[in-house]
Design an enzyme around this catalytic site. Sequence first.
Site, PDB file in Angstrom:
ATOM      1  N   GLY A 174      49.606  36.892  55.727  1.00 21.55           N
ATOM      2  CA  GLY A 174      48.415  36.721  56.544  1.00 21.55           C
ATOM      3  C   GLY A 174      47.185  36.552  55.684  1.00 21.55           C
ATOM      4  CG  HIS A 175      45.351  34.089  54.042  1.00 22.83           C
ATOM      5  ND1 HIS A 175      45.138  34.595  52.777  1.00 22.83           N
ATOM      6  CD2 HIS A 175      46.367  33.189  53.933  1.00 22.83           C
ATOM      7  CE1 HIS A 175      45.983  34.027  51.931  1.00 22.83           C
ATOM      8  NE2 HIS A 175      46.745  33.168  52.603  1.00 22.83           N
ATOM      9  CG  ASP A 176      38.814  37.064  56.718  1.00 21.60           C
ATOM     10  OD1 ASP A 176      38.145  37.979  56.221  1.00 21.60           O
ATOM     11  OD2 ASP A 176      38.464  36.455  57.743  1.00 21.60           O
ATOM     12  CG  ASP A 187      39.904  38.312  52.792  1.00 19.72           C
ATOM     13  OD1 ASP A 187      40.889  38.777  53.404  1.00 19.72           O
ATOM     14  OD2 ASP A 187      39.874  37.143  52.359  1.00 19.72           O
ATOM     15  CG  LEU A 209      54.213  44.191  37.144  1.00 24.28           C
ATOM     16  CD1 LEU A 209      53.528  44.484  38.475  1.00 24.28           C
ATOM     17  CD2 LEU A 209      54.022  45.355  36.176  1.00 24.28           C
ATOM     18  CE  LYS A 210      60.045  38.910  39.637  1.00 27.86           C
ATOM     19  NZ  LYS A 210      60.464  37.535  40.054  1.00 27.86           N
TER      20      LYS A 210
END
Length: 332
Positions: free
Chosen positions: A100-102, A131, A36-37
Amino acid sequence: MLADLGADVVRVQRPRKTTAPPGTEYRGRQIVEANLKDPADVAAVRRLIDRADVLIEGFRPGVAERLGLGPDDCCATNPGLVYLRVTGWGQTGPRANEAGHDINYISITGVLNAIGPADRPPVPPLNLVGDYGGGSMTAVVGVLAALIERHSSGRGQVIDAAMVDGVAQLTHAMWSMRANNRWSDERGVNTFDGSAPFYRCYECADGRYVAVGALEPEFFAELLSVLGIEPEDVGPQRDVSGWPRMHKLFADKFAQRTRDEWAATFAGTDACVTPVLSMAEAVTDPQLKARNVLVEADGRIQPAPAPRFSRTPQPEPRPNRNVVSLETLWQD
């Protein structure tokens, strides 16, 4: 879930250096690789998006825009596009650009504080609440609702699916009980946090466990009957002051037999007592086997698609697909 329900799902991923097959959570998806670059790859992805009903992205806020794949760009050429943005914190707010995570998302919503014994740290409930419950399930509902709305408006829209929003929705019952002074911020006194003697797990003689969920009075009465405990020995079911004594009575009883002996004893009753199984044991559970809840597909044991419909048969899990060409996918 969307692939299981028949959607043609394409996963766009960065070029991989490994040839290891993707996990079963990616089943039923076609996979394309794109950098995507690289402007040429971005243009090819945009052509794919122009033919899509739904786009799902999980970047931090602003990243998709910088890549030329933001909602303004994509919806300008595909006005019927449902553009789903899945993040932990949401598109706005002081934490929007933080990692961050769940465990973090359930910690600030009050959920994590409510789980576990009062004298120990809170216990993460795997990564199911944030999640998958607050994240994936909420996102799927949003997508389906937007697709239905599109039938009347003819237009797509952007969905801001934040895991913290979804987690809060999942705890609606607890907030309702809290408003009625039936839920405390203090662990150890609430019905569903493992504190109630009639809603928790007990160790058996072989070191394995049973789960007890005798919430209603009639189920509680049957629990006492099967255990051979007189009602006057435990006192009122909902009297929190009597819970320590009730817990000891139950714990002493369950410690007298093995888990499977208790499972056989409670089978066919309405006492709401079941064995706590490992994932390996779950594969052979009669109820799960009867409903084909766990199936073997692509050489791996995995959950079957859900839910089930009356007119359309339960689909077979579709295997993971190989990486296909970005340039030829969805070409007539």
